[in-house]
Design a protein around this motif. Sequence first.
Motif, PDB file in Angstrom:
ATOM      1  N   ASN B  88      44.559  30.601  41.873  1.00 33.36           N
ATOM      2  CA  ASN B  88      43.306  31.127  42.401  1.00 33.36           C
ATOM      3  C   ASN B  88      42.904  32.381  41.616  1.00 33.36           C
ATOM      4  N   MET B  89      41.999  32.197  40.660  1.00 31.41           N
ATOM      5  CA  MET B  89      41.630  33.339  39.802  1.00 31.41           C
ATOM      6  C   MET B  89      40.587  34.218  40.489  1.00 31.41           C
ATOM      7  N   SER B  90      40.970  34.854  41.565  1.00 29.21           N
ATOM      8  CA  SER B  90      40.011  35.738  42.235  1.00 29.21           C
ATOM      9  C   SER B  90      39.984  37.082  41.530  1.00 29.21           C
ATOM     10  N   GLU B  91      38.954  37.856  41.824  1.00 32.41           N
ATOM     11  CA  GLU B  91      38.861  39.194  41.238  1.00 32.41           C
ATOM     12  C   GLU B  91      39.860  40.117  41.911  1.00 32.41           C
ATOM     13  N   GLY B  92      40.106  41.235  41.316  1.00 35.13           N
ATOM     14  CA  GLY B  92      40.938  42.234  41.974  1.00 35.13           C
ATOM     15  C   GLY B  92      42.079  42.693  41.088  1.00 35.13           C
ATOM     16  N   HIS B  93      42.688  43.775  41.500  1.00 32.15           N
ATOM     17  CA  HIS B  93      43.711  44.385  40.651  1.00 32.15           C
ATOM     18  C   HIS B  93      45.086  43.814  40.948  1.00 32.15           C
ATOM     19  N   TRP B  94      45.214  42.503  40.895  1.00 36.01           N
ATOM     20  CA  TRP B  94      46.542  41.928  41.061  1.00 36.01           C
ATOM     21  C   TRP B  94      47.028  41.440  39.721  1.00 36.01           C
TER      22      TRP B  94
END
Lengths: 815, 292
Positions: B88-94
Amino acid sequence: MAIVGSGPAGLSAAARAAALGMAHILIEKTDHLSDTIYKYQKGKYVMATPSVLNLRSDFDFEEGIREDILGTWDRQVEEQKVNVRLNAEVTEITGETGNFTIKLKDGSTIEAEAVVLSIGTQGNPNLLRVPGGDKPLVQYQLDDPEEYYDEHITVIGSGDAGIENALGLAKDPKQNNVVSILNRGESFARAKKGNVDALMEAEQEGRVLVRRETSPAEVKDGQLVLETRDGQETIPCNRIIARMGSKPPRDFVEACGIEFTSEDRDAFPKLSPSFETTKSGIHVIGALAGYPLIKHCMNQGHDVIEFLNGNADLKPADEEILEERFAGLPGSKSVDYWLETFNKQVVILQELSPLQMRELMLESRVHSYDKGEVIFERNAEGSSMFAIAEGSVAVEINPADSSITVPIEQGSIFGEVGLISGRKRGSTVRAAEPTICVEFSRNAALKLIATNPSVGRAVNRISIERQLLQMFGSGLTPADIKDLVDKAEVIEARAGQVLVQEGGEDKDVFVVRRGSMIVEKDLGGKPVFLSYLPAGSYFGEMAVIDGSKRTATVKAAVKSQVVKLPGEEFLKVLDAKPKLRERALADMAGRRATNEFVESRKDSFGSAVDMYSQTAQFLVDNGIGEATDVLLIDEKLCVGCDNCEKACADSHDGLSRLNREAGTTYAHLHVPTSCRHCEHPHCMADCPPNAIKRGPDGEVFIDETCIGCGNCQRNCPYGVIRMDAKPPPKPSLLSWLFFGKGPGPGEPSYGWRKKKMEEQEAETGKKPGKFAIKCDMCSGIEGGPSCVRACPTGAAIRVSPERFLSITRFAEETD
Amino acid sequence: MASVPDEKPIGASAIEQRRAADHSSFLTHRKFLWLWVALISCIVTSAIYFSIDVQPRPNGGTWYGYTLGTIGAGLIVWLALLGIRKRNMSEGHWSLKAWTSAHVYLGLSLIVIATLHTGFQLGWNVHTLAYVLMMLVILSGIYGIIAYVRLPQALSDNRKEMTTEMMVEALDSIDGQLRRAAQPLDRHEADTVIAALEQDTFGAGMWRRLTNSYGNCATAAALDAFSGNYDADSAHERVRALLARRKAQLDQIRRHMKIKAMLEVWLFIHIPVTIALLAALTAHIISVFYYW
């Protein structure tokens, strides 16, 4: 009335004289009319640019093939009873207005009241000045491209003549010629758009090899040595067609008593608006006056005779267009007034003739601003260059505080950075008072610089000055560094060229303007890679400040441009500015610490440092030298899961912008096929809609104005741009995971895309176009580049070369 | 003796900091942060286990057993979510690397936490089934860690800058040349070459792929058949040389497939058994509460 030279300008002048019933003679050196066009290659398609300009002549001219145009003129010479004298070469013109004596080569003379010189510039082509340039395989003329077959032919020159010759030679594949065209720069700014488009098409089809940023170095028998961006290269070559422009037959013109605008080789005669030279009674029109375009020439031929006939009210053909263009300026002044104002008050335009001014203005825009009005904003898109004709502007140098400004005075330019690197505007610029500016489009400005060396120098000087001011801090003023800038010298360094040699005693300071440098130190006979210097760095100050020998070698990583500043001038500036001295000393201390560190550790480095130096060299060889940000894969960690590619595709419309497996590898450090965000992007060089831009984080991206022409894909030396249509959206991840719907994460297979697109096409009746796509560093996506975030093992890293390629960092990592 | 430009675009320094910290593997991520977290939780849970005296005896049904069981079940569910996170290529600083790092070390810590949860009471029941399945998942995961550490270098060395596609194309091009070169041969000889060309390169099973043993390789057989001493210009020599090249290219592809298979094979245990584990875990929890 004597008209010398029967090109388009001379013919048109003679025709007007005939129409007005003036006594005239058209003198032509050869045995046919219009020699320049006569010498065009057979069947050449002649363009009629600029298309906005009306033709004003008794002769007809519209775009078409060479034979038709010459045929029309030959017929019209007969019909309109133009008095022509062929085979008459003029050797001398003497006398005064009303009484000129024109001496011909065969000894006869012609008397005339006034003389119109329309001799063009064809007589003296610029010669190839390289070793072996005088060999018989070099020619300056191509009469019939069909004459040659089975040859390796190299065309030198990026102007219309060169492009047309190259296309002609490559037109018929049966001739079996291998045709290359060399361009010293990246783009074909001098040439007409139609020609450039045709060349790009030929390149795409593989008919012509276009070599950019390449110049000839040496001509050998059957071979040509080239100087390319990445060093020297030798290609087979049976014939060289050199079309590097021509210069006015100046000696003859000067002997007639005519002055030129400057000592420049490329300068034109000084002219009044009615084409009269400094020698009263002699007029110059056409290419010799700086107008290589046929339409201009013909209009001038018409106009000069009208002026001579006493028609003082005649306005040039472009008057209406310019009137419209200047309509928004205050004070309802005449076109001539504004032309003169711009000419006089804008420094870079001062050496242009009124005629050149007119031509330039056709491609430029003028604006008037109220006090405080914004001219452009920081981070706005824009690649045009501005010149201040009246008033002054204030540049907001601190984005946080708009009250801190630097003034730019009347006559100067701004926005020139846009021409060079295609970055967004660096600062907001406002009018400091009611101001009038001329805005040159990027192409018009590049053309101006390419065709007027004096403009090139002026722009150069200003950009050097600004770069120094920016680098050395805001405490400096242009006055402080005036001497330094005056003595600055721009050096083009080819890849690998050494600028500073370790142990040398020279004392100069260098600023990297374009490209990048690598710093090496000799340890026990082996060069050790110390660090990497991107554009905007300076080096060489250490030896100047403490008088020591050079402590390391600096050489160009890629083809670069550096500014050389004399050491003593640099010292003077340091003496005058203690703050700057402090800063330089602080920089120096850092470098010295690295040197000492390397010296102290050299025994324990052993083979590890060789490895490091070789790895650094490998990365530089792979274009890291011009990168600002590059994706690397540590193959000691990469398990080949391709999650980086999948993440890339899922972050950007379902198409991956990187190919993990492809690319080169050294010591398990892999450079995948992915954008490096070059300092001076090759892709940007030839983008017709100017769709390629640089974002605030340094990323080079393509915006939605892309027309899908594919120029960028061809220009990219690293093969990282692909042309593809955006696939339809996929079902969600969970419906794939639980119900097996859709193609799953990553780029959908070609089959799936094709099927879906056909469905979509059937529904909407529209076929999606293919556009250029490339890495944009996941600009606008929170968290940054997806490829790096999605790597499960830490193999994928993004680095900027100057931080990655430093020996101290390497030592930290191995500790 | 030089300086780099001061003025970096906004955000660049932050990006640079992140990157500078990032050239480390999933095992060494943030100086072994998750290893320490896992070790400390193992030590703490063990210390508590052995220091308290729960009645009637330590097992899953005591207050401490429930505590460990809850931690364990929570960990298992979270560990299983890596499969979603990865895709799941969601946005965010992970960062997936951070997730992998935590996945590895916290997963290993389950050996201690879950074993303590059992109180060493094992038997033939659904509870022990869940435990055994979990240990299988962990064992396959340990193989995975070893493979991820040891194999990438071999994969890279074998690839020699070629992509999988290029390897297959190279094979195709050799095949085309072989087909032309075999024209002058007599029927019988040509048949051995044709047999080599017709054999399916990729049809081998998992076992062959993993062991890289292709006893019936027709290319090897054909190469044997052409082992005589031929003239340098003869058709036989050309065919022999091409067969040798084909063999070498096949070997590279097979080694590539072997290493790729070794990097992936454990997932065929790790993931299905994880699904089974989740089912067994559900059964275990429901039955425990049902028979409470």
